[in-house]
Design a protein around this motif. Structure first.
Motif, PDB file in Angstrom:
ATOM      1  N   LEU A 194       0.835  -1.196   0.000  1.00 45.07           N
ATOM      2  CA  LEU A 194       0.000   0.000   0.000  1.00 45.07           C
ATOM      3  C   LEU A 194       0.871   1.248   0.000  1.00 45.07           C
ATOM      4  CD1 LEU A 194      -2.461  -0.981   2.868  1.00 45.07           C
ATOM      5  CD2 LEU A 194      -2.917  -1.101   0.429  1.00 45.07           C
ATOM      6  N   ARG A 195       0.348   2.306  -0.592  1.00 47.12           N
ATOM      7  CA  ARG A 195       0.998   3.617  -0.497  1.00 47.12           C
ATOM      8  C   ARG A 195       0.074   4.497   0.336  1.00 47.12           C
ATOM      9  NH1 ARG A 195       4.927   4.717  -4.927  1.00 47.12           N
ATOM     10  NH2 ARG A 195       4.912   2.832  -6.203  1.00 47.12           N
ATOM     11  N   ARG A 196       0.614   5.059   1.373  1.00 50.09           N
ATOM     12  CA  ARG A 196      -0.141   5.944   2.250  1.00 50.09           C
ATOM     13  C   ARG A 196       0.712   7.164   2.543  1.00 50.09           C
ATOM     14  NH1 ARG A 196      -5.184   5.456   2.498  1.00 50.09           N
ATOM     15  NH2 ARG A 196      -4.498   5.441   0.386  1.00 50.09           N
ATOM     16  N   LYS A 197       0.069   8.284   2.766  1.00 47.03           N
ATOM     17  CA  LYS A 197       0.755   9.513   3.158  1.00 47.03           C
ATOM     18  C   LYS A 197       0.561   9.711   4.655  1.00 47.03           C
ATOM     19  CE  LYS A 197      -0.107  11.691  -1.284  1.00 47.03           C
ATOM     20  NZ  LYS A 197      -0.849  12.731  -1.986  1.00 47.03           N
ATOM     21  N   ALA A 198       1.359  10.596   5.230  1.00 47.61           N
ATOM     22  CA  ALA A 198       1.215  10.908   6.652  1.00 47.61           C
ATOM     23  C   ALA A 198      -0.221  11.337   6.935  1.00 47.61           C
ATOM     24  CB  ALA A 198       2.186  12.016   7.056  1.00 47.61           C
ATOM     25  N   GLY A 199      -0.782  10.768   7.993  1.00 51.17           N
ATOM     26  CA  GLY A 199      -2.162  11.074   8.376  1.00 51.17           C
ATOM     27  C   GLY A 199      -3.176  10.097   7.814  1.00 51.17           C
ATOM     28  N   GLU A 200      -2.788   9.281   6.854  1.00 58.98           N
ATOM     29  CA  GLU A 200      -3.708   8.313   6.263  1.00 58.98           C
ATOM     30  C   GLU A 200      -3.627   6.987   7.023  1.00 58.98           C
ATOM     31  OE1 GLU A 200      -3.972   9.848   1.676  1.00 58.98           O
ATOM     32  OE2 GLU A 200      -2.540   8.258   2.118  1.00 58.98           O
ATOM     33  N   SER A 201      -4.716   6.212   6.966  1.00 57.87           N
ATOM     34  CA  SER A 201      -4.817   4.956   7.715  1.00 57.87           C
ATOM     35  C   SER A 201      -5.284   3.832   6.810  1.00 57.87           C
ATOM     36  CB  SER A 201      -5.829   5.108   8.859  1.00 57.87           C
ATOM     37  OG  SER A 201      -5.467   6.146   9.720  1.00 57.87           O
ATOM     38  N   PHE A 202      -5.166   2.613   7.337  1.00 56.10           N
ATOM     39  CA  PHE A 202      -5.782   1.446   6.706  1.00 56.10           C
ATOM     40  C   PHE A 202      -6.157   0.469   7.813  1.00 56.10           C
ATOM     41  CE2 PHE A 202      -1.223   0.722   6.629  1.00 56.10           C
ATOM     42  CZ  PHE A 202      -1.077  -0.581   7.070  1.00 56.10           C
TER      43      PHE A 202
END
Length: 87
Positions: free
Chosen positions: A4-12
């Motif tokens: 997965l690619r996530r940025k700061a502040g994003e969740s999964f």
């Protein structure tokens, strides 16, 4: 393996109970927060591997006489088997 690619502040989510949030990224490091029930064990892989190795080592069985002989040799004691030892 899921990537997965996530940025700061994003969740999964993992399942319905475990939420992983990206806190910060800097150079090649990522800070994450894991929100999971207390019944879910969260360990770094190297700690989980060390625990497994410890458990495996503890499971090895040695006769008390063998342990005493090993300790005796370490202490510079007698290297021969005690009298009456029939092994």
């Amino acid at each position: 393996m899921l990537i997965l690619r996530r940025k700061a502040g994003e969740s999964f989510l993992i399942g319905e109970d475990v939420k992983v949030t990206i806190i910060a990224t800097k150079d090649k490091e990522v800070q994450i927060a894991i929100d999971a029930p207390k019944t879910v064990s969260v360990l770094r892989l190297e700690l989980a591997n060390a625990m497994r190795e410890n458990i495996d080592a503890a499971d090895e069985q040695s006769l008390p006489q063998d342990l005493l002989a090993a300790f005796s040799m370490l202490a510079g004691g007698e290297k021969e088997k005690p009298e009456g030892d029939k092994r």
